[in-house]
Scaffold this motif. Structure first.
Motif, PDB file in Angstrom:
ATOM      1  N   GLN A   9       0.862  -1.181   0.000  1.00  0.00           N
ATOM      2  CA  GLN A   9       0.000   0.000   0.000  1.00  0.00           C
ATOM      3  C   GLN A   9       0.897   1.229   0.000  1.00  0.00           C
ATOM      4  O   GLN A   9       2.098   1.129   0.259  1.00  0.00           O
ATOM      5  N   ASN A  10       0.314   2.359  -0.303  1.00  0.00           N
ATOM      6  CA  ASN A  10       1.070   3.609  -0.341  1.00  0.00           C
ATOM      7  C   ASN A  10       1.542   3.978   1.064  1.00  0.00           C
ATOM      8  O   ASN A  10       0.890   3.638   2.051  1.00  0.00           O
ATOM      9  N   ASP A  11       2.662   4.676   1.140  1.00  0.00           N
ATOM     10  CA  ASP A  11       3.212   5.155   2.419  1.00  0.00           C
ATOM     11  C   ASP A  11       3.421   4.019   3.412  1.00  0.00           C
ATOM     12  O   ASP A  11       3.009   4.108   4.572  1.00  0.00           O
ATOM     13  N   CYS A  12       4.051   2.947   2.945  1.00  0.00           N
ATOM     14  CA  CYS A  12       4.307   1.762   3.770  1.00  0.00           C
ATOM     15  C   CYS A  12       5.813   1.510   3.776  1.00  0.00           C
ATOM     16  O   CYS A  12       6.341   0.906   2.841  1.00  0.00           O
ATOM     17  N   PRO A  13       6.528   2.010   4.804  1.00  0.00           N
ATOM     18  CA  PRO A  13       7.986   1.816   4.821  1.00  0.00           C
ATOM     19  C   PRO A  13       8.440   0.359   4.701  1.00  0.00           C
ATOM     20  O   PRO A  13       9.380   0.075   3.960  1.00  0.00           O
ATOM     21  N   PRO A  14       7.783  -0.604   5.374  1.00  0.00           N
ATOM     22  CA  PRO A  14       8.230  -1.996   5.188  1.00  0.00           C
ATOM     23  C   PRO A  14       8.030  -2.489   3.750  1.00  0.00           C
ATOM     24  O   PRO A  14       8.814  -3.302   3.258  1.00  0.00           O
ATOM     25  N   CYS A  15       6.988  -1.986   3.085  1.00  0.00           N
ATOM     26  CA  CYS A  15       6.768  -2.360   1.677  1.00  0.00           C
ATOM     27  C   CYS A  15       7.928  -1.853   0.820  1.00  0.00           C
ATOM     28  O   CYS A  15       8.463  -2.582  -0.014  1.00  0.00           O
ATOM     29  N   GLU A  31       4.147  -6.553  -7.992  1.00  0.00           N
ATOM     30  CA  GLU A  31       3.581  -5.737  -6.924  1.00  0.00           C
ATOM     31  C   GLU A  31       2.088  -5.567  -7.160  1.00  0.00           C
ATOM     32  O   GLU A  31       1.655  -5.279  -8.272  1.00  0.00           O
ATOM     33  N   LYS A  32       1.318  -5.786  -6.104  1.00  0.00           N
ATOM     34  CA  LYS A  32      -0.124  -5.580  -6.164  1.00  0.00           C
ATOM     35  C   LYS A  32      -0.502  -4.606  -5.047  1.00  0.00           C
ATOM     36  O   LYS A  32      -0.502  -4.973  -3.873  1.00  0.00           O
ATOM     37  N   ASN A  33      -0.802  -3.362  -5.437  1.00  0.00           N
ATOM     38  CA  ASN A  33      -1.144  -2.330  -4.458  1.00  0.00           C
ATOM     39  C   ASN A  33      -2.611  -2.493  -4.068  1.00  0.00           C
ATOM     40  O   ASN A  33      -3.494  -2.509  -4.927  1.00  0.00           O
ATOM     41  N   HIS A  36      -6.192  -0.927  -5.049  1.00  0.00           N
ATOM     42  CA  HIS A  36      -7.118  -1.551  -6.002  1.00  0.00           C
ATOM     43  C   HIS A  36      -7.900  -2.624  -5.253  1.00  0.00           C
ATOM     44  O   HIS A  36      -7.313  -3.531  -4.668  1.00  0.00           O
ATOM     45  N   SER A  37      -9.207  -2.517  -5.265  1.00  0.00           N
ATOM     46  CA  SER A  37     -10.040  -3.421  -4.465  1.00  0.00           C
ATOM     47  C   SER A  37      -9.827  -4.887  -4.832  1.00  0.00           C
ATOM     48  O   SER A  37      -9.894  -5.760  -3.957  1.00  0.00           O
ATOM     49  N   GLN A  38      -9.549  -5.183  -6.092  1.00  0.00           N
ATOM     50  CA  GLN A  38      -9.305  -6.575  -6.492  1.00  0.00           C
ATOM     51  C   GLN A  38      -8.121  -7.150  -5.717  1.00  0.00           C
ATOM     52  O   GLN A  38      -8.189  -8.269  -5.194  1.00  0.00           O
ATOM     53  N   PHE A  39      -7.029  -6.390  -5.620  1.00  0.00           N
ATOM     54  CA  PHE A  39      -5.840  -6.872  -4.921  1.00  0.00           C
ATOM     55  C   PHE A  39      -6.091  -6.934  -3.408  1.00  0.00           C
ATOM     56  O   PHE A  39      -5.637  -7.860  -2.736  1.00  0.00           O
ATOM     57  N   ARG A  40      -6.817  -5.961  -2.881  1.00  0.00           N
ATOM     58  CA  ARG A  40      -7.149  -5.986  -1.455  1.00  0.00           C
ATOM     59  C   ARG A  40      -7.965  -7.242  -1.134  1.00  0.00           C
ATOM     60  O   ARG A  40      -7.703  -7.935  -0.153  1.00  0.00           O
ATOM     61  N   ASP A  47      -6.420 -14.301   4.502  1.00  0.00           N
ATOM     62  CA  ASP A  47      -6.495 -13.863   5.904  1.00  0.00           C
ATOM     63  C   ASP A  47      -5.334 -12.951   6.266  1.00  0.00           C
ATOM     64  O   ASP A  47      -4.835 -12.981   7.389  1.00  0.00           O
ATOM     65  N   ALA A  48      -4.896 -12.170   5.318  1.00  0.00           N
ATOM     66  CA  ALA A  48      -3.822 -11.201   5.542  1.00  0.00           C
ATOM     67  C   ALA A  48      -4.458  -9.819   5.644  1.00  0.00           C
ATOM     68  O   ALA A  48      -5.281  -9.447   4.811  1.00  0.00           O
ATOM     69  N   PHE A  49      -4.064  -9.099   6.687  1.00  0.00           N
ATOM     70  CA  PHE A  49      -4.690  -7.805   6.927  1.00  0.00           C
ATOM     71  C   PHE A  49      -3.666  -6.691   7.096  1.00  0.00           C
ATOM     72  O   PHE A  49      -4.004  -5.604   7.543  1.00  0.00           O
ATOM     73  N   ALA A  50      -2.407  -6.959   6.761  1.00  0.00           N
ATOM     74  CA  ALA A  50      -1.356  -5.943   6.864  1.00  0.00           C
ATOM     75  C   ALA A  50      -0.393  -6.115   5.695  1.00  0.00           C
ATOM     76  O   ALA A  50      -0.218  -7.213   5.176  1.00  0.00           O
ATOM     77  N   THR A  51       0.191  -5.005   5.296  1.00  0.00           N
ATOM     78  CA  THR A  51       1.191  -5.046   4.236  1.00  0.00           C
ATOM     79  C   THR A  51       2.558  -4.800   4.835  1.00  0.00           C
ATOM     80  O   THR A  51       2.665  -4.171   5.890  1.00  0.00           O
TER      81      THR A  51
END
Length: 77
Positions: A9-15, A31-33, A36-40, A47-51
């Protein structure tokens, strides 16, 4: 061939860190940001809720594990 998908996701230092790390090591990735709702939705299906959420050869990685990444991708450190 290795298959690496990084959900970001945007503004994600670990990403940014893991993308730069793989690029520096010459590893290609997709990379899938999740802006975009499809990638989310794809990420939530795991069951992943963090990037960053990483799929490494279709194996989910819910946090950055450099030892596992280096071993799986044969990266010399």
């Amino acid at each position: 061939m290795n298959d690496v998908i990084i959900y970001t996701q945007n503004d994600c230092p670990p990403c940014t860190f893991i993308k730069n790390y793989l690029s520096d090591k010459g590893i290609t990735y997709t990379e899938k940001n999740i802006a975009h709702s499809q990638f989310r939705n794809e990420m939530i299906d795991y069951d992943a809720f963090a990037t960053p959420f990483i799929l490494l050869n279709n194996e989910p990685m819910y946090q950055i594990d450099l030892d596992k990444i280096n071993h799986s991708l044969n990266i010399e450190v």
